[in-house]
Design a protein around this motif. Structure first.
Motif, PDB file in Angstrom:
ATOM      1  N   ASP A  68       0.813  -1.215   0.000  1.00  0.00           N
ATOM      2  CA  ASP A  68       0.000   0.000   0.000  1.00  0.00           C
ATOM      3  C   ASP A  68       0.848   1.268   0.000  1.00  0.00           C
ATOM      4  O   ASP A  68       0.307   2.376  -0.008  1.00  0.00           O
ATOM      5  CB  ASP A  68      -0.903   0.029   1.247  1.00  0.00           C
ATOM      6  CG  ASP A  68      -2.033  -0.981   1.152  1.00  0.00           C
ATOM      7  OD1 ASP A  68      -2.246  -1.520   0.057  1.00  0.00           O
ATOM      8  OD2 ASP A  68      -2.696  -1.225   2.177  1.00  0.00           O
ATOM      9  N   GLU A 239     -16.833   7.696   0.475  1.00  0.00           N
ATOM     10  CA  GLU A 239     -16.640   6.974  -0.786  1.00  0.00           C
ATOM     11  C   GLU A 239     -17.386   7.650  -1.918  1.00  0.00           C
ATOM     12  O   GLU A 239     -18.501   8.178  -1.736  1.00  0.00           O
ATOM     13  CB  GLU A 239     -17.118   5.528  -0.631  1.00  0.00           C
ATOM     14  CG  GLU A 239     -16.860   4.656  -1.840  1.00  0.00           C
ATOM     15  CD  GLU A 239     -17.201   3.195  -1.585  1.00  0.00           C
ATOM     16  OE1 GLU A 239     -17.170   2.405  -2.543  1.00  0.00           O
ATOM     17  OE2 GLU A 239     -17.487   2.840  -0.420  1.00  0.00           O
ATOM     18  N   THR A 256     -10.211   2.514  -8.125  1.00  0.00           N
ATOM     19  CA  THR A 256     -11.313   2.477  -7.165  1.00  0.00           C
ATOM     20  C   THR A 256     -10.835   2.608  -5.727  1.00  0.00           C
ATOM     21  O   THR A 256     -11.553   3.115  -4.882  1.00  0.00           O
ATOM     22  CB  THR A 256     -12.109   1.163  -7.303  1.00  0.00           C
ATOM     23  OG1 THR A 256     -11.226   0.061  -7.093  1.00  0.00           O
ATOM     24  CG2 THR A 256     -12.753   1.067  -8.660  1.00  0.00           C
ATOM     25  N   GLU A 257      -9.617   2.126  -5.434  1.00  0.00           N
ATOM     26  CA  GLU A 257      -9.158   2.147  -4.047  1.00  0.00           C
ATOM     27  C   GLU A 257      -9.061   3.565  -3.505  1.00  0.00           C
ATOM     28  O   GLU A 257      -9.349   3.813  -2.337  1.00  0.00           O
ATOM     29  CB  GLU A 257      -7.799   1.447  -3.917  1.00  0.00           C
ATOM     30  CG  GLU A 257      -7.865  -0.057  -4.123  1.00  0.00           C
ATOM     31  CD  GLU A 257      -8.681  -0.749  -3.050  1.00  0.00           C
ATOM     32  OE1 GLU A 257      -8.570  -0.380  -1.879  1.00  0.00           O
ATOM     33  OE2 GLU A 257      -9.440  -1.659  -3.388  1.00  0.00           O
ATOM     34  N   ASP A 258      -8.633   4.528  -4.316  1.00  0.00           N
ATOM     35  CA  ASP A 258      -8.533   5.901  -3.826  1.00  0.00           C
ATOM     36  C   ASP A 258      -9.853   6.655  -3.974  1.00  0.00           C
ATOM     37  O   ASP A 258      -9.925   7.850  -3.708  1.00  0.00           O
ATOM     38  CB  ASP A 258      -7.398   6.655  -4.517  1.00  0.00           C
ATOM     39  CG  ASP A 258      -7.648   6.867  -6.002  1.00  0.00           C
ATOM     40  OD1 ASP A 258      -8.645   6.333  -6.529  1.00  0.00           O
ATOM     41  OD2 ASP A 258      -6.840   7.562  -6.638  1.00  0.00           O
ATOM     42  N   SER A 260     -12.184   5.977  -2.101  1.00  0.00           N
ATOM     43  CA  SER A 260     -12.685   5.974  -0.725  1.00  0.00           C
ATOM     44  C   SER A 260     -11.557   6.389   0.203  1.00  0.00           C
ATOM     45  O   SER A 260     -10.376   6.274  -0.144  1.00  0.00           O
ATOM     46  CB  SER A 260     -13.218   4.589  -0.331  1.00  0.00           C
ATOM     47  OG  SER A 260     -12.167   3.643  -0.301  1.00  0.00           O
ATOM     48  N   ARG A 594      -3.183   0.112   4.459  1.00  0.00           N
ATOM     49  CA  ARG A 594      -4.314   1.016   4.562  1.00  0.00           C
ATOM     50  C   ARG A 594      -5.367   0.389   5.463  1.00  0.00           C
ATOM     51  O   ARG A 594      -5.605  -0.815   5.420  1.00  0.00           O
ATOM     52  CB  ARG A 594      -4.912   1.259   3.191  1.00  0.00           C
ATOM     53  CG  ARG A 594      -6.162   2.144   3.192  1.00  0.00           C
ATOM     54  CD  ARG A 594      -6.738   2.183   1.791  1.00  0.00           C
ATOM     55  NE  ARG A 594      -7.816   3.134   1.669  1.00  0.00           N
ATOM     56  CZ  ARG A 594      -9.087   2.821   1.462  1.00  0.00           C
ATOM     57  NH1 ARG A 594      -9.428   1.538   1.396  1.00  0.00           N
ATOM     58  NH2 ARG A 594     -10.001   3.745   1.329  1.00  0.00           N
ATOM     59  N   ASN A 616      -4.475   6.124   5.347  1.00  0.00           N
ATOM     60  CA  ASN A 616      -4.929   6.214   3.963  1.00  0.00           C
ATOM     61  C   ASN A 616      -3.737   6.236   3.013  1.00  0.00           C
ATOM     62  O   ASN A 616      -2.598   6.463   3.424  1.00  0.00           O
ATOM     63  CB  ASN A 616      -5.768   7.485   3.761  1.00  0.00           C
ATOM     64  CG  ASN A 616      -7.133   7.378   4.407  1.00  0.00           C
ATOM     65  OD1 ASN A 616      -7.968   6.597   3.984  1.00  0.00           O
ATOM     66  ND2 ASN A 616      -7.360   8.162   5.456  1.00  0.00           N
ATOM     67  N   TYR A 617      -4.029   6.024   1.733  1.00  0.00           N
ATOM     68  CA  TYR A 617      -2.981   6.075   0.730  1.00  0.00           C
ATOM     69  C   TYR A 617      -2.432   7.488   0.598  1.00  0.00           C
ATOM     70  O   TYR A 617      -3.142   8.480   0.801  1.00  0.00           O
ATOM     71  CB  TYR A 617      -3.516   5.638  -0.637  1.00  0.00           C
ATOM     72  CG  TYR A 617      -4.038   4.230  -0.675  1.00  0.00           C
ATOM     73  CD1 TYR A 617      -3.216   3.162  -0.340  1.00  0.00           C
ATOM     74  CD2 TYR A 617      -5.343   3.955  -1.059  1.00  0.00           C
ATOM     75  CE1 TYR A 617      -3.678   1.854  -0.379  1.00  0.00           C
ATOM     76  CE2 TYR A 617      -5.821   2.662  -1.110  1.00  0.00           C
ATOM     77  CZ  TYR A 617      -4.987   1.620  -0.763  1.00  0.00           C
ATOM     78  OH  TYR A 617      -5.463   0.333  -0.800  1.00  0.00           O
ATOM     79  N   SER A 622      -2.697   8.831  -6.544  1.00  0.00           N
ATOM     80  CA  SER A 622      -3.877   9.074  -7.372  1.00  0.00           C
ATOM     81  C   SER A 622      -3.544   9.789  -8.671  1.00  0.00           C
ATOM     82  O   SER A 622      -4.404   9.952  -9.525  1.00  0.00           O
ATOM     83  CB  SER A 622      -4.896   9.908  -6.577  1.00  0.00           C
ATOM     84  OG  SER A 622      -5.280   9.236  -5.399  1.00  0.00           O
ATOM     85  N   ILE A 672      -2.333  -0.014  -4.856  1.00  0.00           N
ATOM     86  CA  ILE A 672      -3.633   0.541  -5.215  1.00  0.00           C
ATOM     87  C   ILE A 672      -4.059  -0.099  -6.527  1.00  0.00           C
ATOM     88  O   ILE A 672      -5.090   0.154  -7.078  1.00  0.00           O
ATOM     89  CB  ILE A 672      -3.550   2.065  -5.326  1.00  0.00           C
ATOM     90  CG1 ILE A 672      -3.108   2.631  -3.999  1.00  0.00           C
ATOM     91  CG2 ILE A 672      -4.848   2.690  -5.710  1.00  0.00           C
ATOM     92  CD1 ILE A 672      -3.004   4.103  -3.956  1.00  0.00           C
ATOM     93  N   THR A 675      -7.582  -2.570  -8.587  1.00  0.00           N
ATOM     94  CA  THR A 675      -8.609  -1.579  -8.861  1.00  0.00           C
ATOM     95  C   THR A 675      -9.042  -1.669 -10.302  1.00  0.00           C
ATOM     96  O   THR A 675      -8.610  -2.534 -11.055  1.00  0.00           O
ATOM     97  CB  THR A 675      -8.060  -0.161  -8.623  1.00  0.00           C
ATOM     98  OG1 THR A 675      -7.078   0.058  -9.612  1.00  0.00           O
ATOM     99  CG2 THR A 675      -7.477  -0.010  -7.269  1.00  0.00           C
TER     100      THR A 675
END
Length: 687
Positions: A68, A239, A256-258, A260, A594, A616-617, A622, A672, A675
């Motif tokens: 992560d 999210e 998709t992971e980022d 949320s 994460r 969090n990431y 992103s 990440i 995704t």
């Protein structure tokens, strides 16, 4: 259907390459596999690559899990360079480097002209190989939406509305309309809000309000009943509702992971405030703290207790978030030191000197020639005792958070409050705007300081130059007083809770009061795995404190079924009580996943007190923009490097006598990856 995660695509490519090389009869091949997340510890090191070893090697590749953390190309490529340039000349290397070709990884501006630039290191790696392949597994589609922040805008107190702000960033190239965002607390029903539009490169905010239930508990201290505020942990998840984007809009959100983000909410059932009365009176209305004690408790979440100066000497400070010293100019040296420690650990001290204060005594106790808690020294009382003349507040243009609500609702009201007397003071002007802020001054010719704030360790100190009673002004009975004091308390307590949010790759550091808690502290990660550490002293003012500590490794991990020798007790003073003269802190490094982390403090009475964190990431994950074509067409990579797609990989393999096959597996976006990034890859193929 194009739903295979990109990490699976990369692993499949690697195993197919291994099958091809293992079946070759032309040479003897050896395999080393390194991961960006841990380059100095290969998961496969100089392993023979044959048909017999292929199943085991392939299973090792299959078992790779994404990290992560942020990919650090400079560190991993430097390690790869060190290896290939320092090995025997009898071996020849072929390197396969899997990358998604993101600009942020390859073109770090801070490293662009240095020897640590990723492209320079990779070029040097290529010079030490007989073949160097850069395998592009990235998508040509690089638009993305991400939640970059979830935070409370107001103090998190049970029983009153708490406002949460969610920030959504558009890293794409076009405006995105009608983005629906949800906020879920624990397993409750999500709340939804819609962002009308987010322009390219912009960040938009949406807010949610929630009222938490009051779970205050009553504890007994000796024979006295005292309400001690407790905090409750809530897991908050924000999210992006990807269904609101529609099928045509999904390419605008490649990951998709980022989409949320998490927040570890610590909701207190009340703000515990200690009011120290330097001018007590049998008549409550004449008490120095009367107006502070009269703040509307039911609507503010305040739990206030008042004590005299003498009682201050024996009070346990750790149970309070904010302490007011009202009309007080001295305390014992030990109490002054304990107040300093309490503020360093995150407490907030408000000083309001009145007519009983002696300037010299106050300065000796609290200013200490600039080394004390107070950022200013007192000189003389100024003003008109007859109350025939007065001055007013003048608000600094940089409006302090504690004043904002009052000014927004009635800007002129606060400037009309009359002050008949006040303390003149001296403040080092060089500190203003650096470690000191002056939100309020008076309208006298000298523009005297009325309110000053400074940071002290993890805490804050606020000093007013007038008392909390009505002897010198009409302010305590004016509506603005209660509004400002409530907002000031919310601001001071809120600043203590910022550490609940973490970034993957960081660490958790938390103060531990050994008069309340055991020195042994546990941490459970998102998989509920447990490690333990011992709180260590980080600052000492007393000779016999540090030397008394037992020798112990504070970072030694302790699983549920692993035994480690850790001390069960903390150093004691001659009185036999825990040494609270030292600031103790527990630290857990390498927060590498994460999710939610729970710090478990054990009270000396045996109860476990959990403290929630959320990791969090890193927001850099992103940003999916690829290396521009112009950069790739320049001399960014030298002629020794072959940049190929996965489809071209099979025809590009290099083999030779006694060669060692080096594969540097870059886990795209460092975890990440699991995704919808894969959708972009497949769409890119079809184009």
């Amino acid at each position: 259907t194009g739903t295979q995660p990109a990490i699976e695509i990369a692993k499949k490519s690697v195993t197919e390459l291994l099958s091809q090389l293992a079946g070759s009869e032309d040479s003897e091949n050896w395999l080393t596999v390194m991961l960006i997340s841990n380059p100095d510890q290969p998961i496969l090191a100089n392993e023979p690559l044959t048909l017999g070893t292929l199943p085991t090697l392939s299973q090792t590749i299959e078992d790779i899990e994404c990290s992560d953390q942020v990919a650090n190309y400079s560190v991993s490529l430097a390690e790869l360079k060190r290896y290939v340039s320092g090995t025997s000349e009898e071996k020849s290397f072929v390197a396969y480097f899997y990358s998604d070709m993101r600009q942020r990884d390859w073109s770090d501006q801070a490293l662009a002209d240095t020897d640590s630039a990723p492209n320079k290191l990779f070029n040097e790696v290529a010079e030490n190989t007989v073949g160097c392949f850069l395998v592009d597994i990235g998508s040509q589609l690089d638009d993305n939406l991400a939640i970059v922040s979830v935070r409370p805008e107001t103090l998190q107190v049970a029983g009153k509305p708490v406002r949460y702000i969610v920030q959504v960033a558009n890293y794409g190239s076009q405006t995105i309309n009608d983005v629906r965002v949800l906020l879920q607390i624990d397993e409750g029903q999500p709340s939804y809000e819609t962002l009308p539009s987010i322009a390219p490169g912009n960040v938009a905010e949406v807010s949610f309000r929630h009222v938490f239930p009051d779970r205050s508990q009553t504890e007994f201290v000796g024979d006295d009943e005292a309400v001690i505020p407790k905090s409750s942990n809530y897991r908050i998840r924000a999210e992006i509702d990807r269904q609101s984007l529609g099928e045509a809009g999904l390419p605008n959100d490649q990951l998709t992971e980022d989409s949320s983000a998490l927040f570890g909410s610590r909701v207190i059932d009340g703000v515990s405030v200690l009011l120290v009365d330097g001018d007590p009176s049998a008549s409550s209305e004449r008490s120095e703290v009367h107006h502070l004690r009269s703040l509307p408790v039911l609507t503010t979440g305040l739990v206030a207790e008042s004590v005299t100066v003498n009682e201050l000497e024996t009070v346990s400070l750790s149970q309070y978030e904010v302490i007011f010293l009202c009309n007080i100019d001295e305390a014992s040296p030990d109490r002054i030191e304990s107040l300093k420690q309490w503020v360093r650990e995150g407490g907030s001290l408000v000083i309001m000197p009145g007519n009983r204060v002696r300037a010299a005594t106050f300065n000796d106790a609290f200013f200490e020639n600039g080394n004390g808690l107070s950022p200013l020294s007192l000189t003389t009382i100024s003003g008109d005792p007859t109350k025939s003349q007065w001055v007013n507040f003048e608000v600094d243009s940089q409006i302090h958070p504690a004043l904002k609500v009052m000014i927004d609702s009635d800007a002129s009201s606060i400037s009309k409050v009359p002050f008949f007397s006040w303390w003149k003071s001296e403040l080092d002007s060089a500190l203003i705007g650096k470690s000191v802020a002056v939100p309020l001054r008076l309208s006298d010719p000298d523009k005297s300081v009325a309110m000053v704030e400074r940071a002290w360790g993890e805490g804050q100190v606020v000093v007013f130059t007038m008392g909390a009673d009505g002897d010198w002004s009409d302010w305590p009975s004016h509506p603005s007083f209660s509004v400002i004091m409530i907002e000031l308390i919310d601001y001071l307590v809120g600043s203590q809770l910022d550490e609940a949010s973490l970034i993957v790759g960081g660490s958790i550091s938390y103060p531990v009061d050994l008069s309340i808690y055991n020195s042994r502290v546990s941490l459970r990660n998102p998989k509920n795995e447990k490690v333990e550490a011992v709180a260590k002293p980080v600052e000492s003012k007393k000779k016999n404190s540090v030397e008394d500590l037992p020798e112990v490794d504070p970072s030694a991990p302790v699983g549920d079924d692993i035994k480690t020798e850790l001390p069960d007790s903390e150093p004691l003073l001659e009185s036999g009580k825990p040494n609270s003269g030292i600031l103790y802190n527990v630290q857990f490094d390498q927060i590498d996943q994460r999710g939610f982390y729970t710090l478990e403090l054990r009270r000396n009475t045996g109860e476990i007190e959990p403290v929630l964190f959320a990791a969090n990431y890193d927001a850099r994950e992103s940003q999916l923009k690829r290396l521009p074509s112009a950069t790739l067409e320049s001399n960014f990579f030298n002629d020794s490097i072959s940049m190929i797609s996965i489809e071209e990989l099979g025809s590009q393999a290099v083999s030779g006598g006694n060669s060692e096959i080096w594969m540097q597996l870059l886990l795209i976006l460092f975890g990440i990856l699991v995704t919808e990034q894969v959708l972009g890859w497949w769409w890119g193929r079809k184009r």
